[in-house]
Design a protein around this motif. Structure first.
Motif, mmCIF file in Angstrom:
data_model
loop_
_atom_site.group_PDB
_atom_site.id
_atom_site.type_symbol
_atom_site.label_atom_id
_atom_site.label_comp_id
_atom_site.label_asym_id
_atom_site.label_seq_id
_atom_site.Cartn_x
_atom_site.Cartn_y
_atom_site.Cartn_z
ATOM 1 N N ARG A 118 22.368 17.058 -13.347
ATOM 2 C CA ARG A 118 21.563 16.555 -14.457
ATOM 3 C C ARG A 118 21.081 15.123 -14.178
ATOM 4 O O ARG A 118 19.960 14.752 -14.509
ATOM 5 N N LEU A 119 21.927 14.294 -13.544
ATOM 6 C CA LEU A 119 21.538 12.943 -13.185
ATOM 7 C C LEU A 119 20.402 12.950 -12.167
ATOM 8 O O LEU A 119 19.437 12.176 -12.265
ATOM 9 N N ALA A 120 20.502 13.828 -11.176
ATOM 10 C CA ALA A 120 19.435 13.923 -10.184
ATOM 11 C C ALA A 120 18.147 14.408 -10.824
ATOM 12 O O ALA A 120 17.054 13.964 -10.460
ATOM 13 N N LEU A 121 18.266 15.359 -11.775
ATOM 14 C CA LEU A 121 17.069 15.868 -12.451
ATOM 15 C C LEU A 121 16.374 14.773 -13.255
ATOM 16 O O LEU A 121 15.143 14.690 -13.287
ATOM 17 N N LEU A 122 17.146 13.900 -13.867
ATOM 18 C CA LEU A 122 16.547 12.805 -14.626
ATOM 19 C C LEU A 122 15.968 11.728 -13.716
ATOM 20 O O LEU A 122 15.041 11.006 -14.105
ATOM 21 N N ALA A 123 16.490 11.573 -12.497
ATOM 22 C CA ALA A 123 15.989 10.543 -11.577
ATOM 23 C C ALA A 123 14.731 10.980 -10.860
ATOM 24 O O ALA A 123 13.985 10.129 -10.366
ATOM 25 N N CYS A 124 14.495 12.273 -10.786
ATOM 26 C CA CYS A 124 13.313 12.756 -10.058
ATOM 27 C C CYS A 124 12.004 12.240 -10.653
ATOM 28 O O CYS A 124 11.126 11.784 -9.913
ATOM 29 N N PRO A 125 11.807 12.261 -11.964
ATOM 30 C CA PRO A 125 10.526 11.723 -12.478
ATOM 31 C C PRO A 125 10.329 10.246 -12.156
ATOM 32 O O PRO A 125 9.208 9.813 -11.885
ATOM 33 N N ALA A 126 11.433 9.494 -12.164
ATOM 34 C CA ALA A 126 11.286 8.074 -11.831
ATOM 35 C C ALA A 126 10.897 7.868 -10.372
ATOM 36 O O ALA A 126 10.079 7.015 -10.037
ATOM 37 N N LEU A 127 11.476 8.672 -9.466
ATOM 38 C CA LEU A 127 11.117 8.554 -8.052
ATOM 39 C C LEU A 127 9.702 9.019 -7.795
ATOM 40 O O LEU A 127 8.999 8.469 -6.943
ATOM 41 N N LEU A 128 9.264 10.062 -8.539
ATOM 42 C CA LEU A 128 7.895 10.526 -8.354
ATOM 43 C C LEU A 128 6.869 9.495 -8.833
ATOM 44 O O LEU A 128 5.744 9.447 -8.336
ATOM 45 N N ALA A 129 7.271 8.685 -9.807
ATOM 46 C CA ALA A 129 6.360 7.660 -10.332
ATOM 47 C C ALA A 129 6.436 6.344 -9.560
ATOM 48 O O ALA A 129 5.863 5.356 -9.998
ATOM 49 N N TRP A 130 7.198 6.291 -8.440
ATOM 50 C CA TRP A 130 7.316 5.060 -7.638
ATOM 51 C C TRP A 130 5.938 4.662 -7.101
ATOM 52 O O TRP A 130 5.241 5.484 -6.490
ATOM 53 N N PRO A 131 5.507 3.389 -7.325
ATOM 54 C CA PRO A 131 4.150 3.003 -6.892
ATOM 55 C C PRO A 131 4.068 2.855 -5.374
ATOM 56 O O PRO A 131 5.037 2.519 -4.710
ATOM 57 N N ALA A 132 2.893 3.122 -4.850
ATOM 58 C CA ALA A 132 2.658 2.965 -3.420
ATOM 59 C C ALA A 132 2.491 1.483 -3.077
ATOM 60 O O ALA A 132 1.933 0.717 -3.861
ATOM 61 N N MET A 133 2.997 1.044 -1.892
ATOM 62 C CA MET A 133 2.965 -0.345 -1.475
ATOM 63 C C MET A 133 1.990 -0.590 -0.328
ATOM 64 O O MET A 133 2.134 -1.531 0.429
ATOM 65 N N THR A 134 1.022 0.249 -0.174
ATOM 66 C CA THR A 134 0.050 0.052 0.900
ATOM 67 C C THR A 134 -0.889 -1.101 0.562
ATOM 68 O O THR A 134 -1.260 -1.282 -0.601
ATOM 69 N N PRO A 135 -1.271 -1.955 1.538
ATOM 70 C CA PRO A 135 -2.163 -3.092 1.229
ATOM 71 C C PRO A 135 -3.558 -2.621 0.855
ATOM 72 O O PRO A 135 -4.016 -1.546 1.267
ATOM 73 N N PHE A 136 -4.188 -3.448 0.036
ATOM 74 C CA PHE A 136 -5.561 -3.152 -0.352
ATOM 75 C C PHE A 136 -6.502 -3.494 0.792
ATOM 76 O O PHE A 136 -6.320 -4.493 1.487
#
Length: 537
Positions: free
Chosen positions: A95-113
């Motif tokens: 259940r903890l992993a299931l709740l953490a998945c949306p947060a990891l999927l929403a992690w912003p990309a750090m590629t330079p502009f």
């Protein structure tokens, strides 16, 4: 009709509420006389969506109740610390992993502009930017817009120099005349010749720092060679102008004396709140005022001088008659040594001291005249010098901690004679720990004096000495940072402040002829007209 809640009115003989059938009416609430606080019930909560009578709200309420019933028997937050081997721990981890998945999927990309690169200026743009830039000339600045030469511009191989160059130079501290002239463009030959010509003007002393030179350089014989010296005017002394000029290809020195008025300056003024600032305002230099204060303090405590008293001082002064006219030095005058110092109270002399003798000390007429008859009644100054450290607690300059300084220190040159302050017997002469070479005199009546840090002792234990006799020489033995005299005074075996006894400057016995000369010299100084038309009133 029935009443709900307490009644605040005063009512007697009445029954409230509805009685049961067949029973008499009775009071259901006691009636109290006076005022009763009314406590109102809280307002009912506002109905939520599930409380509405609409069919959709009813269906939403039923669906929510089913979910609440199903979740009531399950545990969403699993305590992973309890029952480590239980199977429901695996469910909690999942259940903890299931709740953490949306947060990891929403992690912003750090590629330079992606940005457009900065274009580098080409050759023409670099020239334009360089023309508009600002750089210091010391860094080789060549800024400014450059134009191409046209037919009206003729290129030349060399530019003609000025025939002569006029310069003004000032001799700096620790500088040399030859080096200064070479920096101005003279050759080493001319610079050495000028230095040799100027040397006899100052004797063993070098030119004073701050001496100004008006220099004229001639044309070069060959391009790239140093310029020759045509003329150099300066003022090596206050009473002398000098000029070095080229005559027939050789340098020659010409001197011209400057008429000087050596009449001393005589200043008189009110002491006021500050004796120092009053004397400075009258025209005395800081060095002259300091010498005046030291001379007066030898005989009269400065704190006894009142604001209504007047200071009087005469000091040597040189002034060029008509001005030198060369602008090399200040033509307003040059102050010399202090010659006379006095204090006036109600127009009458309170103190009169004058510089006398080769030692440069100040004496009063009475002190000079009574040299042979004072005996041991007064203490003579043990050395010719200034006090640099006083009696009392101080931080030791070598040991580094605070302790009692049981004497006063007189700064004096190495080898200066040390005099006995009064008649007495040498009770100790030798090495004395931190005092180095040390002499102690017993003057009788419980009075003793001590003299430390001597370079050499001139008396032995048990010898009888008289006031003013040389007992040793200034040195820096023991715990000392430099040549000075450590002077102590003991009363009943206990150290006391030596300045509690006023010193009489040391002097040898004088003849009546010298006393008459002293008095004549003082009258001569007091006869000098007072500067600025000051009066004694």
């Amino acid at each position: 009709m029935a009443f709900v809640g307490p009644d605040t009115a005063l009512i007697e003989g009445r029954s409230f509420g509805r009685a049961r059938p067949g029973q008499p009416g009775t009071r259901r609430v006691d009636v109290l006389r006076g005022t009763i606080d009314v406590v109102l019930p809280p307002p009912p909560p506002k109905p939520s969506l599930r409380d509405w009578p609409h069919p959709v709200a009813r269906a939403w309420d039923r669906w929510c109740r089913k979910i609440e019933t199903r979740l009531a028997g399950s545990e969403l937050a699993i305590d992973l610390r309890a029952a480590p081997g239980a199977l429901h721990r695996l469910g909690g981890t999942a259940r903890l992993a299931l709740l953490a998945c949306p947060a990891l999927l929403a992690w912003p990309a750090m590629t330079p502009f992606d940005a457009s690169p900065v274009p580098l200026p080409d050759g023409a743009e670099q020239v334009e930017l360089h023309a508009q830039a600002i750089r210091p000339f010391l860094a080789g600045a060549t800024t400014g817009r450059h134009f191409a030469a046209t037919n009206r511009v003729a290129r030349v191989d060399s530019v003609p120099e000025r025939a002569t160059i006029a310069l003004t130079a000032v001799l700096g501290e620790n500088d040399d005349l030859a080096r200064m002239l070479q920096r101005l463009g003279l050759g080493s030959g001319d610079a050495t010749t000028v230095k040799a010509l100027v040397a006899p003007l100052t004797g063993r002393d070098a030119l004073m720092p701050g001496t100004r030179f008006a220099i004229t350089l001639g044309p070069r014989a060959v391009a790239g060679d140093p310029r020759p010296l045509l003329q150099m005017a300066f003022r090596p002394r206050f009473d002398l102008n000098a000029t070095v000029e080229r005559r027939g290809g050789a340098l020659a020195l010409t001197t011209r004396p400057v008429p000087v008025d050596s009449t001393p300056l005589h200043l008189v003024g009110a002491a006021g709140a500050s004796l120092y600032f009053a004397a400075r305002a009258a025209g005395a230099s800081p060095d002259t005022v300091q010498a005046y204060l030291q001379a007066v303090d030898q005989y009269l405590p400065l704190e006894t001088i009142e604001p209504g008293d007047q200071f009087e001082l005469v000091f040597a002064h040189k002034r060029a008659i008509g001005g030198a006219g060369d602008g090399n030095r200040d033509d307003t005058g040059q102050d010399g040594d202090l010659l006379y110092a006095g204090v006036l109270r109600q127009g009458k002399p309170l103190l009169q001291v004058m510089r006398w003798g080769n030692d440069g000390n100040f004496y009063t007429a009475d002190a000079l005249a009574s040299a042979g008859g004072q005996g041991s009644g007064l203490m003579a100054a043990p050395v010719a010098g200034n006090i640099t450290s006083w009696f009392g607690m101080r931080r030791h300059p070598i040991l580094g901690f605070v302790r009692m300084h049981a004497g006063v220190d007189f700064a004096a040159t190495y080898g200066s004679p040390i005099y006995a302050a009064s008649d007495g017997v040498v009770s100790y002469a030798g090495w004395h720990g931190g005092h180095g070479n040390y002499v102690r005199l017993d003057h009788g009546g419980g009075i003793d004096t001590g003299y430390g840090h001597m370079s050499r002792i001139a008396v032995g234990a048990g010898a009888r000495v008289s006031r003013g006799q040389v007992i040793g020489y200034v040195g820096s033995t023991g715990l000392s940072t430099g040549p000075h005299l450590h002077y102590e005074l003991f009363r009943g075996g206990q150290p006391v402040d030596p300045l509690s006894i006023r010193f009489v400057p040391h002097h040898n016995a004088v003849s009546p002829t010298e006393i008459a000369g002293f008095q004549a010299k003082m009258r001569q100084l007091l006869a000098v007209p007072r500067a600025g038309g000051a009066t004694g009133a």
